[in-house]
Design a protein around this motif. Structure first.
Motif, PDB file in Angstrom:
ATOM      1  N   TRP A  50     -18.283 -35.222  41.281  1.00 37.53           N
ATOM      2  CA  TRP A  50     -17.576 -35.720  42.479  1.00 37.53           C
ATOM      3  C   TRP A  50     -18.638 -36.242  43.440  1.00 37.53           C
ATOM      4  O   TRP A  50     -19.367 -35.373  44.045  1.00 37.53           O
ATOM      5  CB  TRP A  50     -16.878 -34.233  42.997  1.00 37.53           C
ATOM      6  CG  TRP A  50     -15.857 -33.900  42.229  1.00 37.53           C
ATOM      7  CD1 TRP A  50     -14.759 -34.484  42.453  1.00 37.53           C
ATOM      8  CD2 TRP A  50     -15.574 -32.447  41.308  1.00 37.53           C
ATOM      9  NE1 TRP A  50     -13.708 -33.968  41.500  1.00 37.53           N
ATOM     10  CE2 TRP A  50     -14.083 -32.459  41.151  1.00 37.53           C
ATOM     11  CE3 TRP A  50     -16.403 -31.625  41.080  1.00 37.53           C
ATOM     12  CZ2 TRP A  50     -13.807 -31.484  40.296  1.00 37.53           C
ATOM     13  CZ3 TRP A  50     -15.719 -30.589  40.484  1.00 37.53           C
ATOM     14  CH2 TRP A  50     -14.589 -30.500  40.132  1.00 37.53           C
ATOM     15  N   SER A  56      -6.665 -38.169  34.509  1.00 32.59           N
ATOM     16  CA  SER A  56      -7.350 -37.065  35.080  1.00 32.59           C
ATOM     17  C   SER A  56      -6.959 -35.516  34.185  1.00 32.59           C
ATOM     18  O   SER A  56      -7.679 -34.623  33.998  1.00 32.59           O
ATOM     19  CB  SER A  56      -6.963 -36.594  36.362  1.00 32.59           C
ATOM     20  OG  SER A  56      -7.308 -37.876  36.916  1.00 32.59           O
ATOM     21  N   ALA A  57      -5.771 -35.620  33.308  1.00 25.28           N
ATOM     22  CA  ALA A  57      -5.377 -34.459  32.468  1.00 25.28           C
ATOM     23  C   ALA A  57      -6.325 -34.542  31.090  1.00 25.28           C
ATOM     24  O   ALA A  57      -6.241 -33.514  30.621  1.00 25.28           O
ATOM     25  CB  ALA A  57      -3.993 -34.369  32.528  1.00 25.28           C
ATOM     26  N   VAL A  67      -0.503 -31.327  36.372  1.00 20.52           N
ATOM     27  CA  VAL A  67      -1.830 -30.926  36.529  1.00 20.52           C
ATOM     28  C   VAL A  67      -2.899 -32.126  36.539  1.00 20.52           C
ATOM     29  O   VAL A  67      -3.644 -32.027  37.529  1.00 20.52           O
ATOM     30  CB  VAL A  67      -2.424 -30.365  35.087  1.00 20.52           C
ATOM     31  CG1 VAL A  67      -3.805 -30.081  34.947  1.00 20.52           C
ATOM     32  CG2 VAL A  67      -1.708 -28.686  34.886  1.00 20.52           C
ATOM     33  N   GLN A  94      -2.544 -33.287  39.995  1.00 18.39           N
ATOM     34  CA  GLN A  94      -3.351 -32.550  41.304  1.00 18.39           C
ATOM     35  C   GLN A  94      -4.789 -32.564  40.892  1.00 18.39           C
ATOM     36  O   GLN A  94      -5.512 -32.761  41.990  1.00 18.39           O
ATOM     37  CB  GLN A  94      -3.034 -30.923  40.845  1.00 18.39           C
ATOM     38  CG  GLN A  94      -3.392 -30.089  41.641  1.00 18.39           C
ATOM     39  CD  GLN A  94      -3.327 -28.708  41.429  1.00 18.39           C
ATOM     40  OE1 GLN A  94      -3.301 -28.355  40.020  1.00 18.39           O
ATOM     41  NE2 GLN A  94      -3.171 -27.780  42.147  1.00 18.39           N
ATOM     42  N   ARG A  95      -5.384 -32.746  39.676  1.00 23.95           N
ATOM     43  CA  ARG A  95      -6.780 -33.000  39.572  1.00 23.95           C
ATOM     44  C   ARG A  95      -7.287 -34.384  40.124  1.00 23.95           C
ATOM     45  O   ARG A  95      -8.150 -34.577  40.529  1.00 23.95           O
ATOM     46  CB  ARG A  95      -7.072 -33.110  37.894  1.00 23.95           C
ATOM     47  CG  ARG A  95      -6.903 -31.550  37.211  1.00 23.95           C
ATOM     48  CD  ARG A  95      -7.482 -31.784  35.791  1.00 23.95           C
ATOM     49  NE  ARG A  95      -7.339 -30.583  35.292  1.00 23.95           N
ATOM     50  CZ  ARG A  95      -7.199 -30.063  33.880  1.00 23.95           C
ATOM     51  NH1 ARG A  95      -7.682 -31.330  33.129  1.00 23.95           N
ATOM     52  NH2 ARG A  95      -7.041 -29.117  33.319  1.00 23.95           N
ATOM     53  N   TYR A 104      -8.149 -34.576  44.014  1.00 21.02           N
ATOM     54  CA  TYR A 104      -9.595 -34.190  44.395  1.00 21.02           C
ATOM     55  C   TYR A 104     -10.332 -35.334  44.264  1.00 21.02           C
ATOM     56  O   TYR A 104     -11.621 -35.131  44.872  1.00 21.02           O
ATOM     57  CB  TYR A 104     -10.042 -32.925  43.441  1.00 21.02           C
ATOM     58  CG  TYR A 104      -9.035 -31.757  43.682  1.00 21.02           C
ATOM     59  CD1 TYR A 104      -8.849 -31.206  44.944  1.00 21.02           C
ATOM     60  CD2 TYR A 104      -8.345 -31.205  42.619  1.00 21.02           C
ATOM     61  CE1 TYR A 104      -8.146 -30.193  45.218  1.00 21.02           C
ATOM     62  CE2 TYR A 104      -7.748 -30.036  42.940  1.00 21.02           C
ATOM     63  CZ  TYR A 104      -7.391 -29.495  44.092  1.00 21.02           C
ATOM     64  OH  TYR A 104      -6.794 -28.669  44.202  1.00 21.02           O
ATOM     65  N   LYS A 105     -10.263 -36.418  43.547  1.00 21.47           N
ATOM     66  CA  LYS A 105     -11.340 -37.270  43.045  1.00 21.47           C
ATOM     67  C   LYS A 105     -11.886 -38.437  44.325  1.00 21.47           C
ATOM     68  O   LYS A 105     -12.729 -38.915  44.217  1.00 21.47           O
ATOM     69  CB  LYS A 105     -10.742 -38.111  41.993  1.00 21.47           C
ATOM     70  CG  LYS A 105     -10.671 -37.334  40.750  1.00 21.47           C
ATOM     71  CD  LYS A 105     -10.235 -38.059  39.463  1.00 21.47           C
ATOM     72  CE  LYS A 105     -10.566 -37.180  38.158  1.00 21.47           C
ATOM     73  NZ  LYS A 105     -10.261 -38.183  37.078  1.00 21.47           N
ATOM     74  N   ALA A 129     -10.298 -22.530  35.726  1.00 22.40           N
ATOM     75  CA  ALA A 129     -10.676 -23.508  34.749  1.00 22.40           C
ATOM     76  C   ALA A 129     -11.257 -22.678  33.466  1.00 22.40           C
ATOM     77  O   ALA A 129     -12.049 -23.105  32.806  1.00 22.40           O
ATOM     78  CB  ALA A 129     -11.602 -24.617  34.884  1.00 22.40           C
TER      79      ALA A 129
END
Ligand SMILES: Cc1cc2nc3c(=O)[nH]c(=O)nc-3n(C[C@H](O)[C@H](O)[C@H](O)COP(=O)(O)OP(=O)(O)OC[C@H]3O[C@@H](n4cnc5c(N)ncnc54)[C@H](O)[C@@H]3O)c2cc1C
Length: 399
Positions: free
Chosen positions: A200, A298-299, A344, A347-348, A351-352, A375
């Motif tokens: 990140w 992302s999933a 999912v 949502q992931r 945050y990116k 996780a």
């Protein structure tokens, strides 16, 4: 029963083979003229997808392709500090989940299907189809036609079959992220051994894995508010993209800009998903894979969901009659899981690309806790441990 399958990506060849296993003759029609166009893009094959391939004896041909074992994802912050490790799982005999070129996966599945007698017609782009009381006819842009009892839309996120089946169904939804990728043959970096390393960064997200021979596969996700058109992206030169990425990651671990600079070419595409569409089947047509439920990378689950769909659809056609009941049951069994995984992925992805420094700081503060709590293998078991048992009969929907 004769079946037309539109699309020879991932869902198409697997569906054809699953149907062949139960004595249904399926023919695949693909718009491409030959090899997959973007062999450089790669994807993580989830253990659930690998398990489903194994049910059809397709795992071995896929694993003969060049793959990188990635049973672990490691998450770091912009300072390079480890925030957490997520287990991507392993199969029986410890076979780890892998990262594989998307093109190689498609090609190996097509070759396996052809070796079992499935016919593929390339250069056949579906224009439209028409349903009659006892058949369905597909019309292709080259003026040819094909007729069968059932048409399966495995034609991906921009599915023509979906557009014809449900003109009012929402199309792909832009996630606000651009996806970049590159391959560096001799990266000079240490092998990441069984690990996809994700960072990140201060302004964007980076992931990479390095094989034992030093070849590195990387991707980057950056925030981009308005949805760019394909030709707008193509107008921007690779040198400009490279410069932009180098700028965005300039304050992050140095291996990121090292890999970006050394990639001979860089792929770019906007990331879309399809959260939900009203129906997956109508009359003599049904959707599988991304055409029904495209999921953000992302999933790490798009390919695996497509493979699961293929098996469940074939099982429903094997065990239930009439066809309409089989298609209804298939949709009921698959839709909730697929839509949950699409959520999912969304949502992931959120945050990116933090909107500002404060958001990035808060994310990095919370992430180690979130990874530890949410996780874990147990919390992700509903995704990774899912199994389509090929031999278990499908029961009719409860009354
Ligand atoms: C950059 C990137 C990274 C990804 N990362 C991951 C990941 O890490 N893990 C993961 O599981 N998934 C990932 N995915 C998603 C995954 O690739 C898809 O979910 C998966 O390919 C879906 O398979 P499919 O068969 O439904 O569609 P596709 O593989 O897209 O295949 C559709 C096929 O239909 C053909 N077609 C389209 N229109 C027509 C037409 N009108 N007539 C005939 N043929 C047509 C296309 O040419 C194509 O061959 C990623 C995707 C991208 C783009």
């Amino acid at each position: 029963m004769r079946v037309l399958i539109i699309g020879a990506g991932i869902a198409g060849p697997v569906t054809a083979m699953a149907l062949r296993n139960i004595g249904i003759e399926a023919t695949v029609y693909e718009a491409r003229r030959g090899q997959p166009e973007s062999p450089g893009l790669f994807l993580g094959l989830g253990v659930n997808g690998m398990r489903a391939l194994d049910e059809l004896d397709l795992l071995e041909p896929v694993l003969r392709e060049q793959t990188i074992p990635t049973p672990r994802s490691e998450f770091r912050n912009a300072a390079g500090q480890l925030l957490g490790i997520v287990c991507n799982g392993s199969l029986r005999d410890g076979i780890p989940s892998v990262t594989i070129s998307r093109g190689a996966l498609q090609e190996s599945l097509a070759v396996a299907a052809q070796s079992k007698g499935v016919q593929f017609h390339y250069g056949k782009r579906l224009l439209t189809y028409q349903v009659a009381s006892d058949s369905v006819t597909a019309r292709f842009t080259d003026g040819t036609e094909a007729c069968a009892d059932l048409l399966i839309g495995a034609d991906g996120i921009h599915s023509r079959v979906r557009q014809i089946m449900s003109p009012i169904a929402p199309g792909p939804s832009y996630t606000g992220l651009l996806n970049f990728g590159g391959i560096v043959r001799d990266s000079g970096l240490e092998p990441t051994v069984d690990t996809m390393r994700m960072v990140w960064g201060r302004r964007a997200f980076f992931g990479y894995t390095v094989r034992d021979d030093g070849e590195a596969w990387w991707f980057a996700n950056i925030g981009h508010k308005s949805e760019p058109k394909r030709d707008e992206l193509d107008e921007i030169s690779m040198a400009s993209w490279r410069q932009k990425l180098v700028e965005l990651f300039s304050a992050d671990p140095a291996y990121i800009t090292h890999l970006i600079r050394r990639a001979p070419s860089i792929w770019v595409a906007p990331i879309h998903d399809i959260p939900s569409i009203p129906r997956w089947h109508r009359g003599r047509a049904v959707l599988v894979g991304d055409s029904a439920h495209a999921v953000s990378p992302s999933a790490g689950q798009g390919a695996s969901l497509a493979i699961e769909d293929a098996l469940v659809l074939a099982k429903c056609l094997r065990d239930l009659a009439p066809t309409r009941a089989a298609l209804e049951r298939y949709e009921a069994l698959r839709k909730p899981r697929a839509e949950r995984i699409v959520a999912v992925g969304r949502q992931r992805g959120n945050y990116k690309a933090p909107p500002n420094r404060a958001a990035a700081w808060l994310r990095d503060l919370m992430m180690p806790i979130a990874l530890r709590l949410f996780a874990t293998e147990e919390r992700l078991a509903w995704i990774h441990d899912y199994r389509v048992d090929w031999h278990e009969p499908i029961t009719p929907a409860p009354a």
